[in-house]
Design a protein around this motif. Sequence first.
Motif, PDB file in Angstrom:
ATOM      1  N   ILE A  92      46.240  16.143  -0.814  1.00 44.40           N
ATOM      2  CA  ILE A  92      44.981  16.897  -0.943  1.00 44.40           C
ATOM      3  C   ILE A  92      44.707  17.138  -2.434  1.00 44.40           C
ATOM      4  O   ILE A  92      45.074  18.184  -2.972  1.00 44.40           O
ATOM      5  N   PRO A  93      44.067  16.183  -3.110  1.00 45.30           N
ATOM      6  CA  PRO A  93      43.814  16.352  -4.541  1.00 45.30           C
ATOM      7  C   PRO A  93      42.630  17.261  -4.885  1.00 45.30           C
ATOM      8  O   PRO A  93      42.494  17.670  -6.033  1.00 45.30           O
ATOM      9  N   GLU A  94      41.779  17.579  -3.902  1.00 42.67           N
ATOM     10  CA  GLU A  94      40.607  18.423  -4.183  1.00 42.67           C
ATOM     11  C   GLU A  94      40.440  19.513  -3.132  1.00 42.67           C
ATOM     12  O   GLU A  94      40.588  19.255  -1.944  1.00 42.67           O
ATOM     13  N   SER A  95      40.104  20.716  -3.626  1.00 46.07           N
ATOM     14  CA  SER A  95      39.806  21.841  -2.749  1.00 46.07           C
ATOM     15  C   SER A  95      38.763  22.715  -3.422  1.00 46.07           C
ATOM     16  O   SER A  95      38.877  23.025  -4.604  1.00 46.07           O
ATOM     17  N   HIS A  96      37.746  23.090  -2.658  1.00 47.82           N
ATOM     18  CA  HIS A  96      36.695  23.963  -3.173  1.00 47.82           C
ATOM     19  C   HIS A  96      36.422  25.044  -2.135  1.00 47.82           C
ATOM     20  O   HIS A  96      36.262  24.746  -0.951  1.00 47.82           O
ATOM     21  N   LEU A  97      36.365  26.286  -2.593  1.00 43.62           N
ATOM     22  CA  LEU A  97      36.116  27.404  -1.690  1.00 43.62           C
ATOM     23  C   LEU A  97      34.627  27.684  -1.554  1.00 43.62           C
ATOM     24  O   LEU A  97      33.852  27.483  -2.492  1.00 43.62           O
ATOM     25  N   ASN A 153      36.935  23.491   1.453  1.00 46.10           N
ATOM     26  CA  ASN A 153      36.480  22.131   1.651  1.00 46.10           C
ATOM     27  C   ASN A 153      37.462  21.230   0.922  1.00 46.10           C
ATOM     28  O   ASN A 153      37.547  21.272  -0.311  1.00 46.10           O
ATOM     29  N   LEU A 154      38.211  20.445   1.690  1.00 43.52           N
ATOM     30  CA  LEU A 154      39.274  19.619   1.142  1.00 43.52           C
ATOM     31  C   LEU A 154      38.858  18.160   1.136  1.00 43.52           C
ATOM     32  O   LEU A 154      38.119  17.710   2.016  1.00 43.52           O
ATOM     33  N   LYS A 155      39.376  17.426   0.161  1.00 43.29           N
ATOM     34  CA  LYS A 155      39.226  15.980   0.150  1.00 43.29           C
ATOM     35  C   LYS A 155      40.622  15.400   0.081  1.00 43.29           C
ATOM     36  O   LYS A 155      41.429  15.797  -0.757  1.00 43.29           O
ATOM     37  N   THR A 156      40.921  14.477   0.993  1.00 43.86           N
ATOM     38  CA  THR A 156      42.235  13.858   1.022  1.00 43.86           C
ATOM     39  C   THR A 156      42.320  12.741  -0.008  1.00 43.86           C
ATOM     40  O   THR A 156      41.298  12.292  -0.543  1.00 43.86           O
TER      41      THR A 156
END
Length: 136
Positions: A34-39, A47-50
């Motif tokens: 999971i290199p990206e996470s935005h609240l 909101n996660l991006k794998t």
Amino acid sequence: MSKAEASIQLRASADQVWQLIGGFDSLPDWLPAIPESHLSEGGRVRNLKTADGAVIVERLLQFSEAERRYSYSILQGPAPVRDYRATLSVSAEGSTTRVEWSGTFTPDGVSEAEAQQLFASIYRDGLAALKQTLGE
């Protein structure tokens, strides 16, 4: 309802481990998948991006700083399950720290065994990545 779980014992203190993983937006700090996470929604939705580009949206259900634990649900994602709810917790056990990651869900389009194997693998791989991030 199906269940999957994994746990790991670490040498780092419970406070150190919780500081790394206890933030609902902290997955990119220790989980390479999971290199990206935005609240959004005041920190209650992530909101996660794998690593392979898939999008996962999760809602924080419960959070306890004192108990070093949080629970969340999946609102949207590629996993073949519904009614997913998971808990990540950190606890001191003598001179070590135990991290537990568990989830319940209803398989959707796959067998119960396949869904359980998928999430057990995700949890095990995630905890192994945590151990590596901590340098153990």
